[in-house]
Design an enzyme around this catalytic site. Structure first.
Site, PDB file in Angstrom:
ATOM      1  N   GLY A 130       0.809  -1.207   0.000  1.00  0.00           N
ATOM      2  CA  GLY A 130       0.000   0.000   0.000  1.00  0.00           C
ATOM      3  C   GLY A 130       0.842   1.257   0.000  1.00  0.00           C
ATOM      4  CB  THR A 136      -2.165  -5.067  -7.376  1.00  0.00           C
ATOM      5  OG1 THR A 136      -2.210  -3.989  -8.302  1.00  0.00           O
ATOM      6  CG2 THR A 136      -2.353  -6.379  -8.118  1.00  0.00           C
ATOM      7  NE  ARG A 178      -8.675  -9.687 -43.804  1.00  0.00           N
ATOM      8  CZ  ARG A 178      -9.972  -9.637 -44.032  1.00  0.00           C
ATOM      9  NH1 ARG A 178     -10.693 -10.758 -43.973  1.00  0.00           N
ATOM     10  NH2 ARG A 178     -10.562  -8.498 -44.319  1.00  0.00           N
ATOM     11  CD  GLN A 190      -3.848   0.578 -38.583  1.00  0.00           C
ATOM     12  OE1 GLN A 190      -4.352   0.894 -37.506  1.00  0.00           O
ATOM     13  NE2 GLN A 190      -4.292   1.037 -39.743  1.00  0.00           N
ATOM     14  CD  GLU A 226       6.408  -1.241  -9.558  1.00  0.00           C
ATOM     15  OE1 GLU A 226       7.319  -0.464  -9.221  1.00  0.00           O
ATOM     16  OE2 GLU A 226       6.071  -2.216  -8.883  1.00  0.00           O
ATOM     17  CB  THR A 275       4.163   8.246 -15.019  1.00  0.00           C
ATOM     18  OG1 THR A 275       5.033   9.294 -14.543  1.00  0.00           O
ATOM     19  CG2 THR A 275       2.923   8.171 -14.139  1.00  0.00           C
ATOM     20  CD  GLU A 326       4.781  11.384 -18.363  1.00  0.00           C
ATOM     21  OE1 GLU A 326       4.311  11.468 -19.510  1.00  0.00           O
ATOM     22  OE2 GLU A 326       4.434  10.479 -17.549  1.00  0.00           O
TER      23      GLU A 326
END
Length: 377
Positions: free
Chosen positions: A124, A158, A266, A334, A361, A363, A365
């Site tokens: 936590g 989690t 495909r 895509q 864990e 960002t 940044e």
């Protein structure tokens, strides 16, 4: 430099791959759709020794290295991120603090059931107003008559609310400018767990908000020296970033595998789309980036196993694989075209599951800030 895996590591890879393809793949879509925690799979992973890979055998773990752990997380994520994060959060965040900082009495009390996978553990740290600024935690713990009285809340935790969760280790302010870590067992009066949070992805993973109101735990539940909590959780996050980076590689590999198979099957304009250079080049770019990411993860894991400082390597691996998996899963969808947008195709689940790898864990940044500090900037 030797890039070959050991026989034990190769055996682990085969074991986890066989497990994910035979047991996880057939139920992953249903678990995601029903937002159901995979109790049976967790039990089977515990029996395989996957819930305590890096912990010493004397405490019920497998006694393996960090590279082996990264391999296992990668293979799990290749098929299903919810199963993978259940293992990663339990190992790197929930159990590792007790393993690294616990007293011998605490280790004997908690580790046997955690390292064996009999029970799960949570960590936590994050709060509603303390995410990237983890040091801004407002949860407080006051020592009264030999007990820590905890008040506050945690967010996005989690594994905290499953039927087999044993405890959460939380960060709390225990004095002026002082943060400490405290083990709170599930079921402790005053400790309340919210209903599962609704998420974009990781639908079969347990994510909760936790609240503490005059929640009392014994003084001996303090983890490590008082006031060392900030330093402890920064070390824990460094190690956890390796597992999340391994998830980025695994998710990208899974997306590539799906795109490769679809492109071979495909047909358009009278031939498989894999025969068109535009699709080939995209698959080549995906394979190239995955290889680069995997090497970064293994390098960070190996550095940690050598007992060397690894914070920079872990942050670099986490940053690159997060952004790499974003590119790869987007390209893979895509390749699928309109079918990729349908939930019946697994690539749509991987697409949803990926985004959190840019956030959890630390960002992207924050990773750049961490790396900049290591570079002396």
């Amino acid at each position: 430099m030797n890039y070959e895996l050991t026989e034990e590591q190769e055996l682990l890879r085969r074991t986890v791959r066989d497990f994910t393809e035979s047991r996880v793949a057939p139920v992953a879509e249903k678990l995601d759709r029903e937002e159901r925690f995979p109790y049976e799979l967790v039990k089977e992973m515990a029996e395989l020794g996957l819930m305590g890979i890096p912990f010493a055998q004397e405490y019920g773990g497998a006694g393996a290295d960090t590279v082996s752990y990264a391999i296992a997380i990668e293979e799990l994520t290749r098929i299903d991120s919810s199963v993978a994060i259940t293992v990663a959060a339990h190992t790197s965040l929930g159990t590792m603090p007790i393993y690294l900082y616990g007293t011998e009495a605490q280790k004997k009390q908690w580790l046997p059931q955690l390292a064996s996978g009999e029970q799960l553990a949570a960590f936590g740290l994050t709060e509603a107003n303390a995410g990237s600024d983890a040091g801004a935690t407002r949860t407080r713990a006051e020592l009264r008559d030999g007990e820590w009285i905890v008040n506050g809340s945690k967010m996005f935790i989690t594994n905290a609310g499953t039927d087999i969760t044993a405890c959460v280790t939380l960060t709390a302010v225990t004095g002026d400018g002082e943060i400490s870590n405290i083990i709170v067992p599930n079921g402790t009066p005053g400790y309340e767990i919210s209903a599962p949070l609704k998420k974009l992805g990781w639908h079969a993973s347990d994510t909760r908000e936790l609240s503490f109101k005059d929640c009392a735990v014994p003084d001996e539940n303090l983890l490590g020296p008082r006031g060392k909590g900030f330093h402890q959780f920064m070390e824990i996050l460094d190690g956890g970033r390796i597992s999340v980076a391994a998830m980025g590689v695994g998710l990208a590999q899974g997306a590539y595998d799906l795109a490769f198979a679809y492109a071979k099957e495909r047909e358009q304009f009278g031939r498989p789309i894999a025969k068109f250079q535009a699709v080939q080049f995209r698959l080549v770019d995906m394979a190239t980036e995955i290889a680069a990411g995997r090497n970064l993860v293994y390098s960070a894991a190996w550095t940690k196993d050598q007992g060397r400082p690894f914070g920079k390597e872990a942050a670099i691996a986490k940053l690159y694989t997060g952004e790499m998996s974003n590119r790869v899963v987007n390209w893979a969808l895509q390749v699928h075209g309109g079918y990729g947008y349908m939930d019946e195709y697994a690539i749509s689940r991987l697409y949803r599951d990926q985004k959190i790898l840019d956030i959890g864990e630390g960002t992207n940044e924050i990773q750049r800030m961490v790396i900049a500090r290591h570079l002396g900037l």
